[in-house]
Design a protein around this motif. Sequence first.
Motif, PDB file in Angstrom:
ATOM      1  N   SER A  75       0.800  -1.302   0.163  1.00  0.00           N
ATOM      2  CA  SER A  75      -0.066  -0.148   0.086  1.00  0.00           C
ATOM      3  C   SER A  75       0.927   1.368  -0.189  1.00  0.00           C
ATOM      4  O   SER A  75       0.910   1.926   0.930  1.00  0.00           O
ATOM      5  CB  SER A  75      -1.025   0.052   1.257  1.00  0.00           C
ATOM      6  N   VAL A  76       1.423   1.519  -0.829  1.00  0.00           N
ATOM      7  CA  VAL A  76       2.488   2.556  -1.242  1.00  0.00           C
ATOM      8  C   VAL A  76       2.001   3.923  -1.206  1.00  0.00           C
ATOM      9  O   VAL A  76       0.982   4.000  -2.116  1.00  0.00           O
ATOM     10  CB  VAL A  76       3.519   2.374  -2.371  1.00  0.00           C
ATOM     11  N   CYS A  77       2.254   4.769  -0.207  1.00  0.00           N
ATOM     12  CA  CYS A  77       1.827   6.009  -0.627  1.00  0.00           C
ATOM     13  C   CYS A  77       3.174   6.965  -0.697  1.00  0.00           C
ATOM     14  O   CYS A  77       3.975   6.917   0.343  1.00  0.00           O
ATOM     15  CB  CYS A  77       0.866   6.736   0.596  1.00  0.00           C
ATOM     16  N   SER A  78       3.467   7.624  -1.901  1.00  0.00           N
ATOM     17  CA  SER A  78       4.562   8.263  -2.018  1.00  0.00           C
ATOM     18  C   SER A  78       4.606   9.757  -2.463  1.00  0.00           C
ATOM     19  O   SER A  78       3.528   9.765  -3.801  1.00  0.00           O
ATOM     20  CB  SER A  78       5.704   7.684  -2.825  1.00  0.00           C
ATOM     21  N   LYS A  79       4.777  10.660  -1.797  1.00  0.00           N
ATOM     22  CA  LYS A  79       4.398  12.019  -2.215  1.00  0.00           C
ATOM     23  C   LYS A  79       3.230  12.640  -2.661  1.00  0.00           C
ATOM     24  O   LYS A  79       2.819  13.213  -3.752  1.00  0.00           O
ATOM     25  CB  LYS A  79       5.536  12.309  -3.660  1.00  0.00           C
ATOM     26  N   GLY A  80       2.351  11.930  -1.888  1.00  0.00           N
ATOM     27  CA  GLY A  80       0.917  12.116  -1.830  1.00  0.00           C
ATOM     28  C   GLY A  80       0.075  11.385  -2.847  1.00  0.00           C
ATOM     29  O   GLY A  80      -1.221  11.355  -3.305  1.00  0.00           O
ATOM     30  N   ASP A  81       0.645  10.673  -3.562  1.00  0.00           N
ATOM     31  CA  ASP A  81       0.210   9.766  -4.569  1.00  0.00           C
ATOM     32  C   ASP A  81       0.162   8.067  -3.921  1.00  0.00           C
ATOM     33  O   ASP A  81       1.026   7.531  -3.515  1.00  0.00           O
ATOM     34  CB  ASP A  81       1.207   9.502  -5.972  1.00  0.00           C
ATOM     35  N   LEU A  82      -1.080   7.528  -4.144  1.00  0.00           N
ATOM     36  CA  LEU A  82      -1.412   6.277  -3.796  1.00  0.00           C
ATOM     37  C   LEU A  82      -0.849   5.344  -4.815  1.00  0.00           C
ATOM     38  O   LEU A  82      -1.311   5.387  -6.176  1.00  0.00           O
ATOM     39  CB  LEU A  82      -2.736   5.979  -3.419  1.00  0.00           C
ATOM     40  N   GLN A  83       0.131   4.585  -4.807  1.00  0.00           N
ATOM     41  CA  GLN A  83       0.491   3.481  -5.611  1.00  0.00           C
ATOM     42  C   GLN A  83       0.012   2.262  -5.393  1.00  0.00           C
ATOM     43  O   GLN A  83      -0.276   1.717  -4.610  1.00  0.00           O
ATOM     44  CB  GLN A  83       2.219   3.759  -5.475  1.00  0.00           C
ATOM     45  N   GLY A  84       0.201   1.272  -6.604  1.00  0.00           N
ATOM     46  CA  GLY A  84      -0.454   0.136  -6.580  1.00  0.00           C
ATOM     47  C   GLY A  84       0.471  -1.167  -6.406  1.00  0.00           C
ATOM     48  O   GLY A  84       1.750  -1.026  -6.324  1.00  0.00           O
ATOM     49  N   SER A  85       0.016  -2.093  -6.156  1.00  0.00           N
ATOM     50  CA  SER A  85       0.580  -3.422  -6.300  1.00  0.00           C
ATOM     51  C   SER A  85       0.026  -4.532  -7.116  1.00  0.00           C
ATOM     52  O   SER A  85      -1.149  -4.766  -7.138  1.00  0.00           O
ATOM     53  CB  SER A  85       0.446  -4.011  -4.774  1.00  0.00           C
ATOM     54  N   ALA A  86       0.842  -4.787  -8.109  1.00  0.00           N
ATOM     55  CA  ALA A  86       0.246  -5.917  -9.246  1.00  0.00           C
ATOM     56  C   ALA A  86       1.177  -6.944  -8.725  1.00  0.00           C
ATOM     57  O   ALA A  86       2.221  -7.099  -8.585  1.00  0.00           O
ATOM     58  CB  ALA A  86       0.676  -5.337 -10.512  1.00  0.00           C
ATOM     59  N   ILE A  87       0.132  -8.099  -8.647  1.00  0.00           N
ATOM     60  CA  ILE A  87       0.779  -9.480  -8.437  1.00  0.00           C
ATOM     61  C   ILE A  87       0.323 -10.577  -9.556  1.00  0.00           C
ATOM     62  O   ILE A  87      -1.051 -10.810  -9.764  1.00  0.00           O
ATOM     63  CB  ILE A  87       0.152  -9.976  -7.060  1.00  0.00           C
TER      64      ILE A  87
END
Length: 130
Positions: free
Chosen positions: A92-104
Amino acid sequence: YRQAELAFLKNCQLDSENKIAFAVSHVCPMMTTLKPGSIFDIERETYTAWNAELERMKVKFMLCGHYHKGFILPPDDERNLVAHNYPVIVGSVCSKGDLQGSAITLNKDKAVVRFTDKDGQVTQSMEVIF
């Protein structure tokens, strides 16, 4: 409610021989806090019981969020507060205000985990062997 969730796990029967069994939890029960001994270092006994049930069901991995970071917590990691025998993907990455995704991407003997930015570009990629 954690005890009710444990009762649910005790009643679960999975076909882990013919399927890829995995667990999903918001909080990471193997590492409930980044600071052992803090007020969030809770319920280790309950989470140990959860883990016993997950291992009984032969889960291949666990997927968690909560930390707003992307990493894999292997069984031998020093951050583990509860011992486990499968990798835990915290995605559940949140970097510089952007929520990033995880693809599996899954196949019968491994998972490829890709953390992606807001544009879908892969920022980090790792393999998890079952």
